[in-house]
Design a protein around this motif. Structure first.
Motif, PDB file in Angstrom:
ATOM      1  N   MET A   6       0.821  -1.204   0.000  1.00 28.78           N
ATOM      2  CA  MET A   6       0.000   0.000   0.000  1.00 28.78           C
ATOM      3  C   MET A   6       0.860   1.261   0.000  1.00 28.78           C
ATOM      4  O   MET A   6       2.038   1.216   0.330  1.00 28.78           O
ATOM      5  CB  MET A   6      -0.905  -0.013   1.224  1.00 28.78           C
ATOM      6  CG  MET A   6      -2.228  -0.674   0.930  1.00 28.78           C
ATOM      7  SD  MET A   6      -3.153   0.210  -0.347  1.00 28.78           S
ATOM      8  CE  MET A   6      -4.561  -0.876  -0.488  1.00 28.78           C
ATOM      9  N   LYS A   7       0.252   2.347  -0.347  1.00 30.76           N
ATOM     10  CA  LYS A   7       1.024   3.573  -0.531  1.00 30.76           C
ATOM     11  C   LYS A   7       0.453   4.741   0.257  1.00 30.76           C
ATOM     12  O   LYS A   7      -0.606   4.647   0.853  1.00 30.76           O
ATOM     13  CB  LYS A   7       1.023   3.906  -2.020  1.00 30.76           C
ATOM     14  CG  LYS A   7       1.740   2.833  -2.852  1.00 30.76           C
ATOM     15  CD  LYS A   7       2.644   3.481  -3.829  1.00 30.76           C
ATOM     16  CE  LYS A   7       3.573   2.483  -4.476  1.00 30.76           C
ATOM     17  NZ  LYS A   7       4.492   3.123  -5.381  1.00 30.76           N
ATOM     18  N   ILE A   8       1.200   5.835   0.171  1.00 26.12           N
ATOM     19  CA  ILE A   8       0.799   7.052   0.867  1.00 26.12           C
ATOM     20  C   ILE A   8       0.200   8.053  -0.118  1.00 26.12           C
ATOM     21  O   ILE A   8       0.775   8.277  -1.183  1.00 26.12           O
ATOM     22  CB  ILE A   8       2.017   7.704   1.542  1.00 26.12           C
ATOM     23  CG1 ILE A   8       2.641   6.731   2.545  1.00 26.12           C
ATOM     24  CG2 ILE A   8       1.660   9.026   2.200  1.00 26.12           C
ATOM     25  CD1 ILE A   8       3.781   7.308   3.345  1.00 26.12           C
ATOM     26  N   ASP A   9      -0.917   8.612   0.229  1.00 25.11           N
ATOM     27  CA  ASP A   9      -1.436   9.760  -0.521  1.00 25.11           C
ATOM     28  C   ASP A   9      -1.119  11.014   0.287  1.00 25.11           C
ATOM     29  O   ASP A   9      -1.178  10.991   1.520  1.00 25.11           O
ATOM     30  CB  ASP A   9      -2.955   9.653  -0.705  1.00 25.11           C
ATOM     31  CG  ASP A   9      -3.346   8.458  -1.576  1.00 25.11           C
ATOM     32  OD1 ASP A   9      -2.507   8.012  -2.389  1.00 25.11           O
ATOM     33  OD2 ASP A   9      -4.484   7.965  -1.427  1.00 25.11           O
ATOM     34  N   ILE A  10      -0.802  12.078  -0.422  1.00 28.33           N
ATOM     35  CA  ILE A  10      -0.492  13.342   0.259  1.00 28.33           C
ATOM     36  C   ILE A  10      -1.562  14.357  -0.097  1.00 28.33           C
ATOM     37  O   ILE A  10      -1.929  14.480  -1.268  1.00 28.33           O
ATOM     38  CB  ILE A  10       0.885  13.890  -0.186  1.00 28.33           C
ATOM     39  CG1 ILE A  10       1.988  12.858   0.054  1.00 28.33           C
ATOM     40  CG2 ILE A  10       1.211  15.201   0.531  1.00 28.33           C
ATOM     41  CD1 ILE A  10       3.351  13.285  -0.490  1.00 28.33           C
ATOM     42  N   LEU A  11      -2.039  15.093   0.901  1.00 23.16           N
ATOM     43  CA  LEU A  11      -2.949  16.196   0.631  1.00 23.16           C
ATOM     44  C   LEU A  11      -2.280  17.486   1.086  1.00 23.16           C
ATOM     45  O   LEU A  11      -1.840  17.588   2.237  1.00 23.16           O
ATOM     46  CB  LEU A  11      -4.258  16.003   1.401  1.00 23.16           C
ATOM     47  CG  LEU A  11      -5.275  17.128   1.162  1.00 23.16           C
ATOM     48  CD1 LEU A  11      -6.672  16.562   1.024  1.00 23.16           C
ATOM     49  CD2 LEU A  11      -5.227  18.176   2.259  1.00 23.16           C
ATOM     50  N   LEU A  12      -2.173  18.428   0.178  1.00 23.47           N
ATOM     51  CA  LEU A  12      -1.509  19.688   0.570  1.00 23.47           C
ATOM     52  C   LEU A  12      -2.117  20.886  -0.132  1.00 23.47           C
ATOM     53  O   LEU A  12      -2.789  20.771  -1.158  1.00 23.47           O
ATOM     54  CB  LEU A  12      -0.006  19.605   0.294  1.00 23.47           C
ATOM     55  CG  LEU A  12       0.473  18.977  -0.995  1.00 23.47           C
ATOM     56  CD1 LEU A  12       0.281  19.923  -2.140  1.00 23.47           C
ATOM     57  CD2 LEU A  12       1.932  18.598  -0.856  1.00 23.47           C
ATOM     58  N   GLY A  13      -1.843  22.055   0.444  1.00 21.79           N
ATOM     59  CA  GLY A  13      -2.380  23.306  -0.077  1.00 21.79           C
ATOM     60  C   GLY A  13      -1.533  23.817  -1.227  1.00 21.79           C
ATOM     61  O   GLY A  13      -0.313  23.740  -1.187  1.00 21.79           O
ATOM     62  N   LEU A  14      -2.202  24.363  -2.249  1.00 23.43           N
ATOM     63  CA  LEU A  14      -1.471  24.859  -3.427  1.00 23.43           C
ATOM     64  C   LEU A  14      -1.340  26.373  -3.424  1.00 23.43           C
ATOM     65  O   LEU A  14      -0.695  26.926  -4.309  1.00 23.43           O
ATOM     66  CB  LEU A  14      -2.185  24.414  -4.701  1.00 23.43           C
ATOM     67  CG  LEU A  14      -2.293  22.901  -4.893  1.00 23.43           C
ATOM     68  CD1 LEU A  14      -3.024  22.598  -6.189  1.00 23.43           C
ATOM     69  CD2 LEU A  14      -0.917  22.240  -4.898  1.00 23.43           C
ATOM     70  N   GLN A  15      -1.967  27.035  -2.446  1.00 28.12           N
ATOM     71  CA  GLN A  15      -1.938  28.501  -2.456  1.00 28.12           C
ATOM     72  C   GLN A  15      -1.191  29.004  -1.222  1.00 28.12           C
ATOM     73  O   GLN A  15      -0.067  28.564  -0.975  1.00 28.12           O
ATOM     74  CB  GLN A  15      -3.376  29.023  -2.555  1.00 28.12           C
ATOM     75  CG  GLN A  15      -4.021  28.629  -3.892  1.00 28.12           C
ATOM     76  CD  GLN A  15      -5.527  28.740  -3.886  1.00 28.12           C
ATOM     77  OE1 GLN A  15      -6.184  28.454  -2.881  1.00 28.12           O
ATOM     78  NE2 GLN A  15      -6.111  29.127  -5.018  1.00 28.12           N
ATOM     79  N   TRP A  16      -1.781  29.936  -0.484  1.00 31.56           N
ATOM     80  CA  TRP A  16      -1.098  30.530   0.676  1.00 31.56           C
ATOM     81  C   TRP A  16      -1.674  30.003   1.989  1.00 31.56           C
ATOM     82  O   TRP A  16      -1.722  30.710   2.982  1.00 31.56           O
ATOM     83  CB  TRP A  16      -1.203  32.055   0.610  1.00 31.56           C
ATOM     84  CG  TRP A  16      -0.380  32.669  -0.489  1.00 31.56           C
ATOM     85  CD1 TRP A  16       0.930  33.069  -0.389  1.00 31.56           C
ATOM     86  CD2 TRP A  16      -0.780  32.955  -1.821  1.00 31.56           C
ATOM     87  NE1 TRP A  16       1.359  33.565  -1.595  1.00 31.56           N
ATOM     88  CE2 TRP A  16       0.331  33.515  -2.493  1.00 31.56           C
ATOM     89  CE3 TRP A  16      -1.969  32.779  -2.538  1.00 31.56           C
ATOM     90  CZ2 TRP A  16       0.288  33.911  -3.822  1.00 31.56           C
ATOM     91  CZ3 TRP A  16      -2.008  33.171  -3.865  1.00 31.56           C
ATOM     92  CH2 TRP A  16      -0.900  33.732  -4.492  1.00 31.56           C
ATOM     93  N   GLY A  17      -2.114  28.765   1.995  1.00 35.33           N
ATOM     94  CA  GLY A  17      -2.708  28.192   3.199  1.00 35.33           C
ATOM     95  C   GLY A  17      -4.200  28.452   3.265  1.00 35.33           C
ATOM     96  O   GLY A  17      -4.773  29.174   2.423  1.00 35.33           O
ATOM     97  N   ASP A  18      -4.866  27.806   4.235  1.00 38.90           N
ATOM     98  CA  ASP A  18      -6.306  27.983   4.483  1.00 38.90           C
ATOM     99  C   ASP A  18      -7.172  27.595   3.298  1.00 38.90           C
ATOM    100  O   ASP A  18      -8.261  28.148   3.097  1.00 38.90           O
ATOM    101  CB  ASP A  18      -6.610  29.444   4.886  1.00 38.90           C
ATOM    102  CG  ASP A  18      -5.814  29.858   6.114  1.00 38.90           C
ATOM    103  OD1 ASP A  18      -5.530  28.991   6.945  1.00 38.90           O
ATOM    104  OD2 ASP A  18      -5.482  31.054   6.222  1.00 38.90           O
ATOM    105  N   GLU A  19      -6.711  26.642   2.515  1.00 39.30           N
ATOM    106  CA  GLU A  19      -7.479  26.231   1.337  1.00 39.30           C
ATOM    107  C   GLU A  19      -8.687  25.376   1.716  1.00 39.30           C
ATOM    108  O   GLU A  19      -9.603  25.182   0.911  1.00 39.30           O
ATOM    109  CB  GLU A  19      -6.587  25.431   0.370  1.00 39.30           C
ATOM    110  CG  GLU A  19      -5.430  26.216  -0.238  1.00 39.30           C
ATOM    111  CD  GLU A  19      -4.159  26.158   0.615  1.00 39.30           C
ATOM    112  OE1 GLU A  19      -4.243  25.661   1.762  1.00 39.30           O
ATOM    113  OE2 GLU A  19      -3.110  26.606   0.144  1.00 39.30           O
ATOM    114  N   GLY A  20      -8.642  24.814   2.939  1.00 40.96           N
ATOM    115  CA  GLY A  20      -9.733  23.911   3.353  1.00 40.96           C
ATOM    116  C   GLY A  20      -9.214  22.496   3.592  1.00 40.96           C
ATOM    117  O   GLY A  20      -9.978  21.528   3.504  1.00 40.96           O
ATOM    118  N   LYS A  21      -7.927  22.398   3.930  1.00 41.42           N
ATOM    119  CA  LYS A  21      -7.289  21.076   4.108  1.00 41.42           C
ATOM    120  C   LYS A  21      -7.977  20.271   5.216  1.00 41.42           C
ATOM    121  O   LYS A  21      -8.231  19.077   5.065  1.00 41.42           O
ATOM    122  CB  LYS A  21      -5.787  21.260   4.447  1.00 41.42           C
ATOM    123  CG  LYS A  21      -5.012  21.971   3.336  1.00 41.42           C
ATOM    124  CD  LYS A  21      -3.576  22.236   3.728  1.00 41.42           C
ATOM    125  CE  LYS A  21      -3.390  23.311   4.785  1.00 41.42           C
ATOM    126  NZ  LYS A  21      -3.758  24.673   4.363  1.00 41.42           N
TER     127      LYS A  21
END
Ligand code: GDP
Ligand code: IMO
Ligand code: MG
Length: 420
Positions: free
Chosen positions: A1-16
């Motif tokens: 199994m693997k890892i998925d990464i969730l991250l913000g593409l802007q200046w933060g507070d994107e709704g992570k």
């Protein structure tokens, strides 16, 4: 199994926070890999809003393991306050949450140093959240820091005094006065609470779980445009917020990474100083702030607002290797007759797609205008039922970035989420 990464593409507070919470049922481990209490991740269910700073956003799901990874900087006082506010019994929390022994500790004096350095900067202030992030990462890289694993050592108190007294000397030189005693009491109470949790080398836990076929979701904090290397330095945070940060911040090989979920708002916001090409200093910006309740989850500061910036988004997609895009706060754009999207920058009279190195470069956004939609979309749960002009907006961004948008978020609740 693997890892998925969730991250913000802007200046933060994107709704992570909202999306990590919504996706948690699909994972066994949810792990924060960088940042610290500068983050404010909101999530909402059963009409209750929670704001998390240090604790991963999978914490409300029984049976899941949440990890505060080695790349995170941890303030025991904030940790204690957050644990107290969760409304989950401590005995249950000690099963759900594990802390890396390698996570560096934020001391009360780190917070003071953060404030003292900002004060000295005058009009060149970064706009730090003043949570002690920069000074703590500085001590980490200069190999002076204290780590979570140290709290079990016999001479921990002496180690603390050694580092703290050095800081106090620095603070004197900076002519910064503050009473440390009131912070210290909370801080040591936080240390006592930490001792009730599993503090261990979590890189073994994660890799063992992966070998056993379990799924891991790595939760980023801040956003790509605040990355220490690739953001608008020095107006950035002090960690690598990008996908590569998940490897160093959790102790996993790049070979274990599968999907990289890039999350962005349907428009842009930024808190703190630094370049923001599409910023709107007019009534449209004010309207976005009001409709979107754009006030910081950690500091309460008003967020600067502007239209979507595609050159910045494409840059973030490139740096992170994003495989899927999630578009947040689409509901906030309902009611505009026209929606603008910055498709390139005009710098020195030329259209360019690259972000200039110079933070002071005069960037004029070149806008594409798209027709807006008027409908309230917060109750919609099927993509095909969204207004045509919103679907056109989604598909325009997909075409401009080459990456599919597989989630469209239409409200803060975990259920206000449209999967495509
Ligand atoms: P994070 O730091 O990326 O987790 O984001 P924050 O929690 O700081 O800021 C996002 C804000 O938007 C929070 O108040 C969320 O509750 C809210 N939010 C998230 N998604 C949506 C959405 O699709 N629509 C609306 N209206 N609010 C949202
Ligand atoms: P989440 O995880 C938005 C910004 C600060 C400041 C700069 C440096 O909620 O998206 P720092 O305290 O790290 O020294 O501040 O980074 N910043 C954030 N902006 N969301 C965040 O986190 C942020 N964390 C830091 O406003 O401009
Ligand atoms: Mg936030």
């Amino acid at each position: 199994m693997k890892i998925d990464i969730l991250l913000g593409l802007q200046w933060g507070d994107e709704g992570k926070g909202k999306i990590v919470d919504a996706l948690s049922p699909d994972y066994d481990i949810i792990a924060r890999f960088q940042g610290g209490p500068n983050a404010g991740h909101s999530l909402e269910f059963n009409n209750i809003k929670h704001i998390l700073h240090l604790i991963p956003s999978g914490i409300f799901h029984p049976g899941k393991i949440n990890i505060i990874g080695n790349g995170v900087v941890l303030d025991p006082a904030v940790f204690r306050q957050e644990i107290d506010n969760l409304g989950i019994p401590l005995e249950e929390l000690t099963k759900r949450l594990v802390i890396s022994s390698r996570a560096n500790l934020i001391l009360p004096t780190h917070r003071m140093l953060d404030a003292a350095y900002e004060q000295k900067k005058g009009h060149l202030k970064i706009g730090s959240t003043l949570k002690g992030i920069g000074p703590t990462y500085t001590d980490k890289t200069s190999r002076n820091g204290l780590r979570a694993g140290d709290i079990m050592l016999k001479d921990f108190r002496q180690m603390y005094e050694g580092l703290s007294s050095g800081h106090l000397e620095l603070l004197r030189q900076l002519e910064y006065e503050s009473d440390i005693s009131k912070y210290e009491k909370d801080w040591f109470a936080g240390i006592d609470l930490l001792k009730k949790f599993r503090v261990e080398n979590t890189e073994y836990l994660i890799n063992d779980m992966l070998s056993a076929g379990r799924k891991v979701l790595a939760e980023g904090a801040q956003g790509t445009m605040l990355d220490l290397d690739f953001g608008s330095y020095p107006y950035v945070t002090s960690s690598n917020t990008i996908s590569a940060g998940a490897c160093t911040g959790l102790g996993v090989s790049p070979k274990t990474i599968d999907e990289i979920f890039g999350i962005f708002k349907a428009y842009c916001t930024r808190v703190g100083s630094g370049p923001f090409p599409t910023e709107l200093n007019d009534e449209t910006g004010e309207l976005l702030r009001k409709k979107g309740s754009e006030f910081g989850a950690t500091t309460g500061r008003p967020r600067r607002c502007g239209w979507l910036d595609l050159p910045a988004l494409r840059y973030a997609i490139m740096i992170n290797g994003v495989t899927r895009l999630f578009m947040m706060k689409s509901d906030i754009l309902s009611g505009f007759s026209t929606i603008k999207v910055c498709s390139s920058y005009r710098v020195n009279g030329q259209d360019v797609d690259q972000r200039p190195y110079d933070n002071n470069a005069a960037i004029e956004p070149v806008y594409t205008e798209l027709p807006g939609w008027q409908e309230d979309i917060t109750g919609i749960r099927k993509y095909n039922e969204l207004p045509l002009n919103l679907r056109n907006y989604v598909e325009f961004i997909e075409k401009q970035t080459g990456i599919p948008i597989t989630i469209v978020s239409v409200g803060p609740d975990r259920n206000s989420t449209i999967f495509r």
